[in-house]
Motif scaffolding. Structure first.
Motif, PDB file in Angstrom:
ATOM      1  N   PHE A   1       5.542   2.220   2.406  1.00 34.49           N
ATOM      2  CA  PHE A   1       4.746   1.065   2.811  1.00 34.49           C
ATOM      3  C   PHE A   1       5.257  -0.220   2.168  1.00 34.49           C
ATOM      4  O   PHE A   1       5.202  -1.294   2.784  1.00 34.49           O
ATOM      5  CB  PHE A   1       3.272   1.268   2.490  1.00 34.49           C
ATOM      6  CG  PHE A   1       2.398   0.197   3.070  1.00 34.49           C
ATOM      7  CD1 PHE A   1       2.167   0.144   4.432  1.00 34.49           C
ATOM      8  CD2 PHE A   1       1.818  -0.781   2.264  1.00 34.49           C
ATOM      9  CE1 PHE A   1       1.369  -0.855   4.999  1.00 34.49           C
ATOM     10  CE2 PHE A   1       1.028  -1.780   2.809  1.00 34.49           C
ATOM     11  CZ  PHE A   1       0.803  -1.818   4.177  1.00 34.49           C
ATOM     12  N   VAL A   2       5.722  -0.133   0.942  1.00 32.58           N
ATOM     13  CA  VAL A   2       6.298  -1.313   0.293  1.00 32.58           C
ATOM     14  C   VAL A   2       7.426  -1.872   1.156  1.00 32.58           C
ATOM     15  O   VAL A   2       7.526  -3.089   1.381  1.00 32.58           O
ATOM     16  CB  VAL A   2       6.792  -0.973  -1.120  1.00 32.58           C
ATOM     17  CG1 VAL A   2       7.563  -2.144  -1.721  1.00 32.58           C
ATOM     18  CG2 VAL A   2       5.623  -0.581  -2.023  1.00 32.58           C
ATOM     19  N   GLU A   3       8.263  -0.978   1.673  1.00 36.38           N
ATOM     20  CA  GLU A   3       9.324  -1.416   2.580  1.00 36.38           C
ATOM     21  C   GLU A   3       8.738  -1.935   3.892  1.00 36.38           C
ATOM     22  O   GLU A   3       9.162  -2.971   4.417  1.00 36.38           O
ATOM     23  CB  GLU A   3      10.280  -0.251   2.878  1.00 36.38           C
ATOM     24  CG  GLU A   3      11.216   0.121   1.749  1.00 36.38           C
ATOM     25  CD  GLU A   3      12.289   1.085   2.212  1.00 36.38           C
ATOM     26  OE1 GLU A   3      12.928   0.802   3.235  1.00 36.38           O
ATOM     27  OE2 GLU A   3      12.473   2.123   1.554  1.00 36.38           O
ATOM     28  N   SER A   4       7.784  -1.216   4.436  1.00 30.70           N
ATOM     29  CA  SER A   4       7.228  -1.558   5.743  1.00 30.70           C
ATOM     30  C   SER A   4       6.633  -2.956   5.768  1.00 30.70           C
ATOM     31  O   SER A   4       6.784  -3.690   6.760  1.00 30.70           O
ATOM     32  CB  SER A   4       6.160  -0.535   6.138  1.00 30.70           C
ATOM     33  OG  SER A   4       5.636  -0.785   7.421  1.00 30.70           O
ATOM     34  N   ARG A   5       5.972  -3.342   4.694  1.00 32.14           N
ATOM     35  CA  ARG A   5       5.315  -4.649   4.676  1.00 32.14           C
ATOM     36  C   ARG A   5       6.238  -5.756   4.180  1.00 32.14           C
ATOM     37  O   ARG A   5       5.837  -6.929   4.155  1.00 32.14           O
ATOM     38  CB  ARG A   5       4.035  -4.593   3.846  1.00 32.14           C
ATOM     39  CG  ARG A   5       4.229  -4.652   2.341  1.00 32.14           C
ATOM     40  CD  ARG A   5       2.923  -4.473   1.581  1.00 32.14           C
ATOM     41  NE  ARG A   5       1.854  -5.346   2.054  1.00 32.14           N
ATOM     42  CZ  ARG A   5       0.604  -5.311   1.575  1.00 32.14           C
ATOM     43  NH1 ARG A   5       0.287  -4.450   0.602  1.00 32.14           N
ATOM     44  NH2 ARG A   5      -0.314  -6.128   2.050  1.00 32.14           N
ATOM     45  N   SER A   6       7.476  -5.418   3.807  1.00 29.26           N
ATOM     46  CA  SER A   6       8.379  -6.429   3.251  1.00 29.26           C
ATOM     47  C   SER A   6       8.856  -7.420   4.309  1.00 29.26           C
ATOM     48  O   SER A   6       9.115  -8.575   4.013  1.00 29.26           O
ATOM     49  CB  SER A   6       9.576  -5.764   2.572  1.00 29.26           C
ATOM     50  OG  SER A   6      10.381  -5.077   3.528  1.00 29.26           O
ATOM     51  N   SER A   7       8.981  -6.971   5.553  1.00 29.87           N
ATOM     52  CA  SER A   7       9.384  -7.873   6.640  1.00 29.87           C
ATOM     53  C   SER A   7       9.179  -7.170   7.970  1.00 29.87           C
ATOM     54  O   SER A   7       9.125  -5.939   8.039  1.00 29.87           O
ATOM     55  CB  SER A   7      10.851  -8.297   6.509  1.00 29.87           C
ATOM     56  OG  SER A   7      11.713  -7.206   6.773  1.00 29.87           O
ATOM     57  N   ARG A   8       9.101  -7.969   9.036  1.00 27.89           N
ATOM     58  CA  ARG A   8       8.876  -7.377  10.356  1.00 27.89           C
ATOM     59  C   ARG A   8      10.067  -6.581  10.853  1.00 27.89           C
ATOM     60  O   ARG A   8       9.902  -5.693  11.703  1.00 27.89           O
ATOM     61  CB  ARG A   8       8.549  -8.475  11.377  1.00 27.89           C
ATOM     62  CG  ARG A   8       7.176  -9.089  11.216  1.00 27.89           C
ATOM     63  CD  ARG A   8       6.789  -9.772  12.514  1.00 27.89           C
ATOM     64  NE  ARG A   8       5.527 -10.477  12.413  1.00 27.89           N
ATOM     65  CZ  ARG A   8       4.828 -10.896  13.465  1.00 27.89           C
ATOM     66  NH1 ARG A   8       5.285 -10.672  14.680  1.00 27.89           N
ATOM     67  NH2 ARG A   8       3.695 -11.535  13.296  1.00 27.89           N
TER      68      ARG A   8
END
Length: 523
Positions: free
Chosen positions: A112-119
């Motif tokens: 999730f940290v990756e998922s919310r880092s950018s679209r």
């Protein structure tokens, strides 16, 4: 009997690890504590333990927000501690099941940290992101099971993400093949390590309608009811695609030998039984049957419920029964201390696999938690409507030592007020105790094939009596339960007239006349 899987005749014992046994003096139970109490569980007579989540977690929802699916949270120990517990359990003939939480992760999980880092992050589609509605608000009217909108705004990327529970528990996107593959590898990891099965958390929530339409409004909702009940979860849960996922999980389990999958599913029976799958495409082995938890405690109503459930089971579907768990009020609170003993007879003599929640073998009731000690986010989010789970998650009481020998520190939640008399050591020494009754019933299940694997046959009874026969070959057992507070007469069937009372909730001297709150097993 030789053709039956081990889990069909097993008694599964749920352990809430924070509250079972603390071994390091921090007030929280752990894996070494569970291992230290295995011999007591062997003495009680259980066959398998299911441990609520022990994976690394920020504990926003006490382990149901997972930050690493293939590790152990330091609060509970290490992977080495887990391997030691698994080996110790297996050495005693006890199977071990873990609690898998595949619907959602922690918002601190690296995915999730990756998922919310950018679209445009490769893991963006591992979770459920949507643009705002035209008015700038949430994409639809879906409501979190913990209250409020199920959509959380992310300022950095300008979209909402979906969470069926806390905002710290974003839902995974199971329509993404990469998510599905990664989670299936989690099953393989733990099966390869030697576990005997999984209880799958909120299985029916795992797939959402692809178009995200509004859920139908519940016209019967009124203030004082849980917020999530303002809508019917028609589109946010129980979607047809989930059955294909359950079938793949089943294939992985079956490929590892004698394993079991248990699905947490709060649905009406006609929908629940679909999670068994079909003969050609099986689903989970045991879709949890929670009917006893919310049942009207009335003999005719229970008899009708049992009959309807038995009739609804698909070919090859094995029944199961649950009296309590870490989320719902304890049986001793729901029906009273005397009827809790009758309920234990019911749970352990019905056809199917029973699951016993730690502490119910002592007759522990819900514990009043002072406001300043409330831990449960569900209660903190929606106080005063009776959804708080702390009262049923309090520590086990082992003996009359300080803090009932659960911990040498301050327990994370208070013990029940009568722990000095309601503990394992005291009840083990009392032949009439709830612990001894449970032990006797578990021994009877081993001694009588009819109780372990036999058919269920209702027996005519009237008033507050519930009666049924269990039968396998020449082995026949009669169970009669008085669910009321007045004496009840019972006409013993001719075939059972020579049988003896081998277990009783209380009384049992005259099988033809049951006193208040009395129940017995004739064999």
């Amino acid at each position: 009997m030789n053709d039956a899987a081990w889990w069909q005749s097993a008694i599964i014992y749920q352990i809430y690890p924070r509250s079972f046994q603390d071994s390091n003096g921090d007030g929280i139970g752990d894996l070494r504590g569970i291992e230290a109490r295995l011999d007591t569980l062997v003495e009680l007579g259980i066959d398998a333990i299911w441990i609520s989540p022990i994976f690394p977690s920020p504990m926003a929802d006490f382990g149901y927000d997972v930050a690493d699916y293939c590790g152990i949270d330091p609060r509970f120990g290490t992977l080495a501690d887990f391997d030691s517990l698994l080996a110790a359990a297996h050495a005693r003939g006890i199977k071990l099941l873990l609690d898998l939480v595949p619907n959602h992760s922690s918002d601190q999980h690296p995915w999730f940290v990756e998922s919310r880092s950018s679209r445009d992050n490769p893991k963006r589609d591992w979770y459920i992101w949507r643009d705002p509605a035209p008015d700038g608000g949430p994409p639809n009217n879906w409501i979190s099971d913990f209250g409020g909108s199920a959509w959380e705004w992310d300022d950095a990327t300008g979209q909402y993400y979906y969470h069926a529970f806390l905002k710290e528990q974003p839902d995974l996107n199971w329509r993404n093949p990469a998510v599905r593959a990664a989670m299936m590898d989690v099953l393989r990891f733990w099966f390869a390590r030697g576990i005997d099965g999984f209880r799958i958390d909120v299985l029916w929530h795992m797939v959402k309608h692809a178009d995200f339409p509004d859920n139908p409004v519940n016209a019967e909702w009124q203030p004082g009811m849980p917020d999530y009940m303002r809508v019917h979860q028609t589109h946010s849960a129980d979607q047809p695609e989930i059955h294909d996922i359950a079938a793949e999980m089943r294939q992985i389990a079956d490929a590892h030998g004698a394993r079991v999958l248990i699905g947490e599913i709060y649905l009406p029976v006609p929908d629940l039984v679909r999670y068994y799958g079909t003969v050609d495409t099986p689903g989970v082995h045991l879709p949890f049957n929670f009917q006893l938890i919310g049942a009207e405690w009335d003999a005719p109503a229970l008899a009708a419920m049992i009959d309807a459930y038995e009739a609804a089971l698909p070919p090859g579907g094995w029944p199961n029964w649950v009296l309590g768990n870490h989320d719902r009020p304890r049986i001793a609170t729901r029906v009273g201390a005397e009827q809790a003993r009758v309920a234990m007879l019911l749970l352990l003599t019905l056809r199917g696999t029973p699951t016993l929640y730690n502490g119910d073998e002592l007759g522990i009731a819900d514990v009043d938690i002072p406001a300043e000690q409330v831990q449960d986010p569900r209660e903190l989010n929606e106080p005063g409507i009776g959804m708080g789970r702390d009262p049923v998650r309090t520590p086990m009481a082992w003996d009359v030592g300080p803090n009932a020998s659960f911990t040498s520190a301050t327990p994370w939640l208070p013990l029940h007020a009568d722990w000095a008399s309601r503990n394992v050591a005291v009840q083990r020494g009392d032949p009439a105790s709830m612990w001894r009754l449970t032990q006797k019933l578990l021994a009877l299940r081993r001694a009588h094939p009819a109780l372990a694997l036999g058919d269920y046959h209702p027996v005519a009874a009237s008033g507050a009596l519930l009666a049924y026969e269990r039968r396998l070959g020449t082995d026949r057992v009669l169970v009669v339960l008085n669910l009321g507070g007045t004496p009840q007469s019972f006409a013993i069937p001719e075939w059972a007239e020579g049988l003896a009372v081998v277990a009783a909730a209380q009384g049992g001297a005259d099988p033809a006349l049951l006193g208040p709150h009395e129940g017995y097993v004739l064999a």
